[in-house]
Design an enzyme around this catalytic site. Sequence first.
Site, mmCIF file in Angstrom:
data_model
loop_
_atom_site.group_PDB
_atom_site.id
_atom_site.type_symbol
_atom_site.label_atom_id
_atom_site.label_comp_id
_atom_site.label_asym_id
_atom_site.label_seq_id
_atom_site.Cartn_x
_atom_site.Cartn_y
_atom_site.Cartn_z
ATOM 1 N N ASP A 1 -9.302 3.088 6.168
ATOM 2 C CA ASP A 1 -10.079 2.228 5.277
ATOM 3 C C ASP A 1 -11.443 2.862 5.051
ATOM 4 O O ASP A 1 -12.034 3.429 5.955
ATOM 5 C CB ASP A 1 -10.226 0.812 5.833
ATOM 6 N N CYS B 1 -3.712 -7.604 -5.581
ATOM 7 C CA CYS B 1 -3.585 -9.064 -5.593
ATOM 8 C C CYS B 1 -4.238 -9.590 -6.869
ATOM 9 O O CYS B 1 -5.024 -10.532 -6.831
ATOM 10 C CB CYS B 1 -4.170 -9.685 -4.336
ATOM 11 N N ASP C 1 -12.764 7.771 2.104
ATOM 12 C CA ASP C 1 -12.454 7.326 0.749
ATOM 13 C C ASP C 1 -11.010 7.735 0.450
ATOM 14 O O ASP C 1 -10.665 8.915 0.562
ATOM 15 C CB ASP C 1 -13.430 8.011 -0.223
ATOM 16 N N ALA D 1 -7.520 -2.067 6.077
ATOM 17 C CA ALA D 1 -8.175 -3.235 6.681
ATOM 18 C C ALA D 1 -7.824 -4.493 5.875
ATOM 19 O O ALA D 1 -7.715 -4.405 4.651
ATOM 20 C CB ALA D 1 -9.684 -3.038 6.714
ATOM 21 N N PRO D 2 -7.611 -5.631 6.541
ATOM 22 C CA PRO D 2 -7.724 -5.901 7.980
ATOM 23 C C PRO D 2 -6.495 -5.553 8.812
ATOM 24 O O PRO D 2 -6.485 -5.854 9.998
ATOM 25 C CB PRO D 2 -7.989 -7.413 8.007
ATOM 26 N N GLY D 3 -5.487 -4.949 8.213
ATOM 27 C CA GLY D 3 -4.435 -4.351 9.038
ATOM 28 C C GLY D 3 -3.092 -5.041 9.057
ATOM 29 O O GLY D 3 -2.196 -4.597 9.762
ATOM 30 N N GLY D 4 -2.928 -6.119 8.302
ATOM 31 C CA GLY D 4 -1.653 -6.843 8.321
ATOM 32 C C GLY D 4 -0.489 -5.989 7.851
ATOM 33 O O GLY D 4 0.554 -5.925 8.509
ATOM 34 N N LYS D 5 -0.656 -5.315 6.706
ATOM 35 C CA LYS D 5 0.454 -4.501 6.201
ATOM 36 C C LYS D 5 0.652 -3.263 7.059
ATOM 37 O O LYS D 5 1.785 -2.817 7.273
ATOM 38 C CB LYS D 5 0.213 -4.127 4.743
#
Lengths: 153, 307
Positions: free
Chosen positions: B138, B235, B165, B116-120
């Site tokens: 997720d 990140c 998990d 999540a949120p799913g971009g990759k």
Amino acid sequence: MRDFVAFEPYPEAPALIAWFGERFGIPAAVFADFAFWHRAGSPAIWMTAAAVTPPPGLGLEALGVMTLRKPPPAGKPTSIFLMKVGAHATRRVFDLDDATAARFLAREPISVDDTETYGHVVVRDALGVLGCGMLADGVLVSELPRSWTLGEG
Amino acid sequence: MSAASHPLDWLRRYADLVDDVDVFLEASVRPLPRVVWINPLRGPVEVTEAALRRDFLEARPVPWRPHAWRLPTDVSFAGSRLHLGGFVYGQEEAALWAGDLVGAQPGERVADLCAAPGGKAAQIAVAMQDRGTLVANDRKLGRLAALRRTLDRLGVTNAAVSCHDAAVLPAPEGWFDRVLADVPCTCEGTTRKPRSRYQATDERYRASIVQVQKAALRRAVKLTRPGGTIVYATCTYAPEENEGVLDAVDPSLVTVEPLDVPPGLRVTPGITAWDGRHYRPDAANAARLWPHHNDTGGFFVARLRRL
């Protein structure tokens, strides 16, 4: 620990494909690239790319795209499903110009030159399929998810 | 502004990892450019790019990445036709590289453990040409709606969405060709995003999230077939959450591979020693992205080969 009901191949897929052919004129060959799934105890039908293999033992929340929440004729085709296959539709299709498409996405009722057709239709613009619309008495309204409304984000 | 009063002064913790810590701090408070990539699953790339350039005159290509475009920070594209129709997806430029490094191929089995949120995940599905099987997982049920919305909007049909998990993801071991572990972290590299709080990291939180990261990476390794690829990404800059986590994987199970850095993208190599700790020598093959080098957020990425 939650109980998961496994996705299984949808046994009525040939009848479903025939219905999409009759209703929207989508050729059966389009569905050669896809597979349909369902879960015991749920009326919803899902569509994936043809060769998807869910990992054994992995409980799932979703598989591919939701196609219909109920089998036809009761179920409404989802917009995400029509966005995958609606380019091939030849019946119950409305192609809108950009200005009208923007109004449709903003959930404004659109008057169309067709008072014969009733029910769910495929709505497109120059870029592609916008999604599902509902047509009654010559008025076309958006059936897209409300969270997709143009101008919101 | 004097150095001492900088709102991100606590990032000086990384002064010996970065070429110019003051330039780094100044870059870390500037708003990020918006970056979008073109989704070929919704239509021909050339058509969508033409529409993007017509609707957003300010769009400029990302120099190191085909089919990715930078827009000014203040451009609103979330409600646009291109966004709603899934023709484009907005993603942080640094994160884009991590998705590319997975190197997913059509027909493979790939998992994104913290999707999540799913971009990759969507990026991986695009690389797979929507063929094969992508598990987008997720742990947070509340984040699955965003994940599903992304995959639905972008027209991904090869994804199975799950909510487990990552540390105990109940899929068969060795089942996947590639696994992305883009793990939760202290997000120290996201200070340029809107509504960032600039709050110094709580070291107790770091210590607990490091355990989550290690467990997720160990599971990622187990889930990958011998010869398969694992990408580990955060990140954040902190070596504890990066090289330190790579160090926690049994060295007989993986090697950290050298990365092909695209021309035009500037990175610094992973480190093998910091603050009195030593890390596995091949951690040097990992990479850090700094905000002032590419005008992106901060990021860390490593690609591992399962032995």
